[in-house]
Design a protein around this motif. Structure first.
Motif, PDB file in Angstrom:
ATOM      1  N   SER A   1     -22.274   2.102 -19.158  1.00 55.13           N
ATOM      2  CA  SER A   1     -20.981   1.944 -18.486  1.00 55.13           C
ATOM      3  C   SER A   1     -20.071   0.937 -19.180  1.00 55.13           C
ATOM      4  CB  SER A   1     -21.201   1.495 -17.029  1.00 55.13           C
ATOM      5  OG  SER A   1     -21.859   0.231 -16.987  1.00 55.13           O
ATOM      6  N   LEU A   2     -20.564   0.252 -20.239  1.00 53.76           N
ATOM      7  CA  LEU A   2     -19.765  -0.755 -20.940  1.00 53.76           C
ATOM      8  C   LEU A   2     -19.472  -0.285 -22.362  1.00 53.76           C
ATOM      9  CD1 LEU A   2     -18.538  -3.641 -20.711  1.00 53.76           C
ATOM     10  CD2 LEU A   2     -20.658  -4.493 -21.721  1.00 53.76           C
ATOM     11  N   THR A   3     -18.233  -0.037 -22.661  1.00 57.98           N
ATOM     12  CA  THR A   3     -17.860   0.423 -23.988  1.00 57.98           C
ATOM     13  C   THR A   3     -17.968  -0.704 -24.999  1.00 57.98           C
ATOM     14  OG1 THR A   3     -15.527  -0.133 -23.697  1.00 57.98           O
ATOM     15  CG2 THR A   3     -16.239   2.077 -22.980  1.00 57.98           C
ATOM     16  N   ALA A   4     -18.046  -0.351 -26.273  1.00 59.20           N
ATOM     17  CA  ALA A   4     -18.106  -1.352 -27.331  1.00 59.20           C
ATOM     18  C   ALA A   4     -16.836  -2.189 -27.333  1.00 59.20           C
ATOM     19  CB  ALA A   4     -18.298  -0.672 -28.683  1.00 59.20           C
ATOM     20  N   GLU A   5     -15.703  -1.593 -27.010  1.00 59.25           N
ATOM     21  CA  GLU A   5     -14.430  -2.306 -27.001  1.00 59.25           C
ATOM     22  C   GLU A   5     -14.424  -3.392 -25.923  1.00 59.25           C
ATOM     23  OE1 GLU A   5     -14.161   1.324 -29.130  1.00 59.25           O
ATOM     24  OE2 GLU A   5     -14.744   0.985 -27.030  1.00 59.25           O
ATOM     25  N   LYS A   6     -14.904  -3.061 -24.745  1.00 54.05           N
ATOM     26  CA  LYS A   6     -14.944  -4.034 -23.664  1.00 54.05           C
ATOM     27  C   LYS A   6     -15.955  -5.136 -23.943  1.00 54.05           C
ATOM     28  CE  LYS A   6     -13.860  -5.731 -19.661  1.00 54.05           C
ATOM     29  NZ  LYS A   6     -12.532  -6.396 -19.490  1.00 54.05           N
ATOM     30  N   PHE A   7     -17.086  -4.749 -24.522  1.00 51.49           N
ATOM     31  CA  PHE A   7     -18.091  -5.737 -24.904  1.00 51.49           C
ATOM     32  C   PHE A   7     -17.507  -6.749 -25.872  1.00 51.49           C
ATOM     33  CE2 PHE A   7     -21.101  -6.670 -28.445  1.00 51.49           C
ATOM     34  CZ  PHE A   7     -21.845  -7.643 -27.807  1.00 51.49           C
ATOM     35  N   ILE A   8     -16.784  -6.275 -26.877  1.00 54.70           N
ATOM     36  CA  ILE A   8     -16.189  -7.157 -27.880  1.00 54.70           C
ATOM     37  C   ILE A   8     -15.135  -8.061 -27.247  1.00 54.70           C
ATOM     38  CG2 ILE A   8     -14.690  -7.202 -29.914  1.00 54.70           C
ATOM     39  CD1 ILE A   8     -17.647  -6.728 -30.505  1.00 54.70           C
ATOM     40  N   GLU A   9     -14.376  -7.538 -26.311  1.00 56.86           N
ATOM     41  CA  GLU A   9     -13.373  -8.348 -25.628  1.00 56.86           C
ATOM     42  C   GLU A   9     -14.032  -9.548 -24.935  1.00 56.86           C
ATOM     43  OE1 GLU A   9     -10.415  -7.894 -21.765  1.00 56.86           O
ATOM     44  OE2 GLU A   9     -10.856  -6.106 -22.977  1.00 56.86           O
TER      45      GLU A   9
ATOM     46  N   ALA B   1     -19.882 -28.933 -27.861  1.00 54.15           N
ATOM     47  CA  ALA B   1     -19.068 -30.140 -28.041  1.00 54.15           C
ATOM     48  C   ALA B   1     -19.914 -31.402 -27.931  1.00 54.15           C
ATOM     49  CB  ALA B   1     -17.946 -30.162 -26.997  1.00 54.15           C
ATOM     50  N   LEU B   2     -20.918 -31.378 -27.060  1.00 61.69           N
ATOM     51  CA  LEU B   2     -21.792 -32.540 -26.899  1.00 61.69           C
ATOM     52  C   LEU B   2     -22.784 -32.675 -28.058  1.00 61.69           C
ATOM     53  CD1 LEU B   2     -22.624 -32.328 -23.075  1.00 61.69           C
ATOM     54  CD2 LEU B   2     -21.239 -34.078 -24.206  1.00 61.69           C
ATOM     55  N   MET B   3     -23.302 -31.557 -28.546  1.00 62.73           N
ATOM     56  CA  MET B   3     -24.352 -31.592 -29.570  1.00 62.73           C
ATOM     57  C   MET B   3     -23.795 -31.701 -30.983  1.00 62.73           C
ATOM     58  SD  MET B   3     -26.895 -28.758 -27.801  1.00 62.73           S
ATOM     59  CE  MET B   3     -28.412 -29.176 -28.691  1.00 62.73           C
ATOM     60  N   GLN B   4     -22.527 -31.348 -31.189  1.00 62.18           N
ATOM     61  CA  GLN B   4     -21.804 -31.549 -32.456  1.00 62.18           C
ATOM     62  C   GLN B   4     -22.552 -30.996 -33.682  1.00 62.18           C
ATOM     63  OE1 GLN B   4     -20.549 -35.882 -32.370  1.00 62.18           O
ATOM     64  NE2 GLN B   4     -21.626 -35.741 -30.408  1.00 62.18           N
ATOM     65  N   PRO B   5     -22.950 -29.718 -33.649  1.00 61.01           N
ATOM     66  CA  PRO B   5     -23.718 -29.159 -34.764  1.00 61.01           C
ATOM     67  C   PRO B   5     -22.844 -28.852 -35.980  1.00 61.01           C
ATOM     68  CG  PRO B   5     -23.208 -27.429 -33.210  1.00 61.01           C
ATOM     69  CD  PRO B   5     -22.675 -28.715 -32.610  1.00 61.01           C
ATOM     70  N   ARG B   6     -23.479 -28.684 -37.099  1.00 55.88           N
ATOM     71  CA  ARG B   6     -22.753 -28.301 -38.315  1.00 55.88           C
ATOM     72  C   ARG B   6     -22.343 -26.837 -38.257  1.00 55.88           C
ATOM     73  NH1 ARG B   6     -24.660 -29.891 -44.467  1.00 55.88           N
ATOM     74  NH2 ARG B   6     -22.925 -28.895 -45.574  1.00 55.88           N
ATOM     75  N   ARG B   7     -23.218 -26.006 -37.673  1.00 55.86           N
ATOM     76  CA  ARG B   7     -22.923 -24.579 -37.519  1.00 55.86           C
ATOM     77  C   ARG B   7     -23.630 -24.060 -36.279  1.00 55.86           C
ATOM     78  NH1 ARG B   7     -26.840 -25.114 -41.273  1.00 55.86           N
ATOM     79  NH2 ARG B   7     -25.313 -25.593 -42.892  1.00 55.86           N
ATOM     80  N   VAL B   8     -23.168 -22.922 -35.759  1.00 49.12           N
ATOM     81  CA  VAL B   8     -23.850 -22.244 -34.664  1.00 49.12           C
ATOM     82  C   VAL B   8     -24.201 -20.832 -35.094  1.00 49.12           C
ATOM     83  CG1 VAL B   8     -22.840 -23.585 -32.776  1.00 49.12           C
ATOM     84  CG2 VAL B   8     -21.645 -21.554 -33.607  1.00 49.12           C
ATOM     85  N   LEU B   9     -25.363 -20.364 -34.649  1.00 51.07           N
ATOM     86  CA  LEU B   9     -25.759 -18.973 -34.856  1.00 51.07           C
ATOM     87  C   LEU B   9     -25.914 -18.360 -33.463  1.00 51.07           C
ATOM     88  CD1 LEU B   9     -28.286 -17.596 -37.439  1.00 51.07           C
ATOM     89  CD2 LEU B   9     -28.103 -16.623 -35.161  1.00 51.07           C
ATOM     90  N   ILE B  10     -25.054 -17.397 -33.152  1.00 45.75           N
ATOM     91  CA  ILE B  10     -24.949 -16.859 -31.802  1.00 45.75           C
ATOM     92  C   ILE B  10     -25.555 -15.458 -31.749  1.00 45.75           C
ATOM     93  CG2 ILE B  10     -23.361 -16.347 -29.911  1.00 45.75           C
ATOM     94  CD1 ILE B  10     -21.354 -18.257 -31.199  1.00 45.75           C
ATOM     95  N   THR B  11     -26.468 -15.246 -30.798  1.00 45.46           N
ATOM     96  CA  THR B  11     -27.130 -13.943 -30.651  1.00 45.46           C
ATOM     97  C   THR B  11     -27.043 -13.487 -29.199  1.00 45.46           C
ATOM     98  OG1 THR B  11     -28.717 -14.614 -32.364  1.00 45.46           O
ATOM     99  CG2 THR B  11     -29.220 -12.611 -31.121  1.00 45.46           C
ATOM    100  N   PHE B  12     -26.075 -12.633 -28.927  1.00 44.28           N
ATOM    101  CA  PHE B  12     -25.934 -12.031 -27.608  1.00 44.28           C
ATOM    102  C   PHE B  12     -25.730 -10.518 -27.754  1.00 44.28           C
ATOM    103  CE2 PHE B  12     -24.831 -16.361 -26.179  1.00 44.28           C
ATOM    104  CZ  PHE B  12     -25.579 -16.417 -25.011  1.00 44.28           C
ATOM    105  N   GLY B  13     -25.870  -9.827 -26.644  1.00 37.32           N
ATOM    106  CA  GLY B  13     -25.593  -8.391 -26.645  1.00 37.32           C
ATOM    107  C   GLY B  13     -26.655  -7.553 -25.984  1.00 37.32           C
ATOM    108  N   THR B  14     -27.910  -7.997 -26.042  1.00 32.53           N
ATOM    109  CA  THR B  14     -28.997  -7.211 -25.451  1.00 32.53           C
ATOM    110  C   THR B  14     -28.764  -6.986 -23.962  1.00 32.53           C
ATOM    111  OG1 THR B  14     -30.607  -8.029 -27.069  1.00 32.53           O
ATOM    112  CG2 THR B  14     -31.478  -7.126 -25.027  1.00 32.53           C
ATOM    113  N   ASN B  15     -28.290  -7.998 -23.259  1.00 32.61           N
ATOM    114  CA  ASN B  15     -28.057  -7.876 -21.818  1.00 32.61           C
ATOM    115  C   ASN B  15     -26.726  -7.229 -21.474  1.00 32.61           C
ATOM    116  OD1 ASN B  15     -30.476  -9.105 -20.819  1.00 32.61           O
ATOM    117  ND2 ASN B  15     -29.705 -11.020 -21.634  1.00 32.61           N
ATOM    118  N   ASP B  16     -25.919  -6.954 -22.505  1.00 36.58           N
ATOM    119  CA  ASP B  16     -24.644  -6.287 -22.268  1.00 36.58           C
ATOM    120  C   ASP B  16     -24.755  -4.775 -22.435  1.00 36.58           C
ATOM    121  OD1 ASP B  16     -22.406  -8.657 -22.327  1.00 36.58           O
ATOM    122  OD2 ASP B  16     -24.057  -9.110 -23.693  1.00 36.58           O
TER     123      ASP B  16
END
Length: 462
Positions: free
Chosen positions: A171-179, A152-167
Motif C-alpha cells: 500500500s506504500l509506493t516508492a514515491e511516498k516512501f522516499i518522501e 546532534a548530541l553524539m557529534q559523529p563524523r558520518r552517519v550510515l542510515i539503514t531504514f526501509g524494511t518496516n516501510d
C-alpha cells in the motif's frame, strides 16, 4: 465331505511338525505381526508429520514471478553517488561512523560489530518516524531523544542510515516512501550540518519469508528510488545489497534467519567487510567537539516481539506482520549454561564474559554448542575509563592496556649532558667536604629542572 478333508489336512500338517518346527512356525507368525505393526505405525506417524509441516508452512510466503532485472540499479548512471570499492578503512572507520536504523542495526550491536557509542537502533522503526520517534536515552537527560537530536548530541563524523524494511508494503509506493525518508534524513542533516551522510540499501529478504505484504520486487524498487534521492541531495549510497544477494536476487543462503527477513552473523560479516571496503572519508570539518553524553539505551517500536529476534539470534519463523523485533538485554551473565528451544530442537549454550577495559566495553557472549550461527551477545558494560599507567624508558607514561599516551616524554634540552656532568661533579665535591660551589649556578638549575621534568613524567595524568 470336502470340509472334513480340509480339516483333516490342517490337523495332519500340524501333527506332522515336530516341536522344533512348531516353535519356528509360531516365531515366524509373531515376527510377521510385529513387522506389520511397525509399518503401520510408521505410516501413521509420517502422515501426521506431513500434516503438521503443511500447517507450519501456512505462515511462510514463497515469492514467484520475481524479475531481479526489473528494478536493477544502473551503477554507471549513479557513479558519483554510489560508493566505489576502496582500501579497507579498518575499525577506526567503523568507530567514527554512527549507525542509525531498525532491528538489523540493533542486530549489528547484538553481535558486537558496533556499540551504543556509535549506534542508535529502534526495533520496528520505519523511515517515516526518524523525525518524530524519541527512542534514544542519554545520561544526564530525563527524556528520550529523536534520532536527529541524538546525532546532534553524539557529534559523529558520518552517519550510515539503514531504514526501509518496516516501510515495505503493497500500500506504500516508492514515491511516498522516499518522501518520508528524505524528510527524516534532512532533519538529521539540519541537526548537525557537519556530518557526512551515507544511505545504506535495504537488505534483501529470502525467497521464503514470514511477511505476506513484503516482496523483493518492492525492496528493489525502493532501493532504486533511494539512490536517485541520494543523487539529488548530494548524499552517498552504499550499495551493500549486491554483496548480500544470491544469483537469484534474493538473500544468499544462510544470510537471513528462518523468518527470511533478519540478517544472520554470516551476513553481517560480509556486510561489515563491504562497509570498510566501500568507505567514504572526507576532511573532518566538525567544530570542536563538546562533551558527548553517554548513550545508554534505545526504545523499540515493537517491544512486544523483542525476544524472538534479538534475545534468540535465530528465531523460528514468525506469522506476525511486523518485520522487526526488539533487543533483550536481560540474559544473566552468571549462568554458565542456558537453553533455548525452536520447534523440537533444543540448543545449549555456554557463556563467555568479556570484562570491560579502559577503552572497550565489556559484554557476555553466549556460545551455542549446536549451531554457532545462534551465538549472541548481551549484558554490555561500559568501558571503565581508568587507564593502567606504565612509564617508558623515555619518560613517557602510556596505558599498558590500550596504548593511550597519558603523559608525553619530557623534551630534551641542550644542557642535559652538562647537567649530568655537573651533577656528578657536585656529588664528588660534597663527598670530599666541599660545598656545592664547585658546580655552577647554571648546572644546579639545570639539574633541578631535569629532576622536576622527570617527576612530572612519572606522574600519570587523569
Amino acid at each position: 465331505m470336502s470340509k472334513g478333508k480340509k480339516k483333516g489336512s490342517q490337523e495332519n500338517f500340524w501333527q506332522r511338525m515336530d516341536v522344533r518346527s512348531r516353535m519356528f512356525f509360531v516365531l515366524a507368525l509373531c515376527s510377521g505381526a510385529i513387522l506389520l505393526t511397525v509399518v503401520g505405525t510408521f505410516l501413521a506417524v509420517h502422515g501426521t508429520l506431513k500434516e503438521e509441516t503443511a500447517g507450519d508452512d501456512s505462515s511462510v510466503v514463497t515469492e514467484s514471478d520475481y524479475d531481479q532485472n526489473e528494478n536493477a540499479i544502473d551503477t554507471a548512471q549513479y557513479a558519483s553517488t554510489i560508493l566505489e570499492e576502496s582500501e579497507d578503512a579498518g575499525e577506526e572507520y567503523i568507530d567514527e561512523t554512527l549507525f542509525l536504523g531498525d532491528s538489523n542495526t540493533a542486530r549489528m550491536r547484538l553481535y558486537g560489530y558496533i556499540s551504543y557509542d556509535n549506534s542508535v537502533a529502534s526495533v520496528g522503526m520505519a523511515a517515516r518516524s526518524i523525525e518524530s520517534y524519541a527512542c534514544a536515552k542519554f545520561s544526564g537527560y530525563s527524556s528520550y531523544k529523536t534520532m536527529p537530536e541524538a546525532v546532534a548530541l553524539m557529534q559523529p563524523r558520518r552517519v550510515l542510515i539503514t531504514f526501509g524494511t518496516n516501510d515495505v508494503s503493497s500500500s506504500l509506493t516508492a514515491e511516498k516512501f522516499i518522501e518520508n525518508y528524505e524528510s527524516g534524513i534532512k532533519a538529521v542533516q539540519e541537526a548537525y550540518p557537519s556530518v557526512d551522510i551515507i544511505i545504506n540499501s535495504i537488505p534483501p529478504i529470502g525467497k521464503q519469508h514470514s511477511n505476506s505484504d513484503m516482496s523483493q520486487s518492492q525492496i528493489d524498487a525502493y532501493n532504486k528510488a533511494i539512490v536517485q534521492m541520494c543523487e539529488e541531495n548530494g548524499w552517498k549510497y552504499l550499495n551493500s545489497a549486491e554483496v548480500l544477494k544470491g544469483s537469484d536476487g534474493y538473500a544468499k543462503s544462510g544470510y537471513v534467519d528462518s523468518d527470511g527477513i533478519h540478517l544472520t552473523r554470516t551476513a553481517l560479516d560480509a556486510l561489515f567487510e563491504y562497509i570498510r571496503t566501500h568507505s567514504y572519508i572526507t576532511e573532518d570539518d566538525r567544530p570542536t567537539l563538546k562533551d558527548v553524553p553517554k548513550h545508554t539505551e534505545d526504545k523499540d517500536v515493537s517491544a512486544s516481539t523483542a525476544s524472538s529476534v534479538l534475545a534468540t539470534p535465530t528465531p523460528a519463523a514468525s506469522s506476525s506482520s511486523e518485520e522487526e523485533e526488539s533487543s533483550s538485554q536481560s540474559s544473566s551473565s552468571q549462568s554458565s549454561s542456558s537453553q533455548s528451544s525452536s520447534s523440537s530442537q533444543t540448543y545449549t549454550y555456554w557463556d563467555e564474559t568479556i570484562a570491560p577495559t579502559c577503552s572497550e566495553q565489556g559484554y557476555t557472549i553466549h556460545h551455542c554448542n549446536e549451531d554457532s550461527n545462534r551465538d549472541y551477545i548481551d549484558n554490555y558494560v561500559p568501558a571503565t575509563g581508568q587507564h593502567t599507567p606504565v612509564t617508558k624508558e623515555d619518560g613517557s607514561v602510556v596505558c599498558s592496556v590500550c596504548g593511550t599516551v597519558i603523559s608525553a616524554a619530557p623534551t630534551p634540552t641542550p644542557d642535559d649532558s652538562s647537567s649530568s656532568s655537573s651533577s656528578s661533579s657536585s656529588s664528588e665535591s660534597t663527598d670530599s667536604g666541599s660545598s656545592s660551589s664547585s658546580s655552577s649556578d647554571g648546572s644546579d638549575s639545570s639539574q633541578t629542572d631535569s629532576s622536576d621534568t622527570n617527576t612530572e613524567g612519572d606522574t600519570p595524568q587523569a
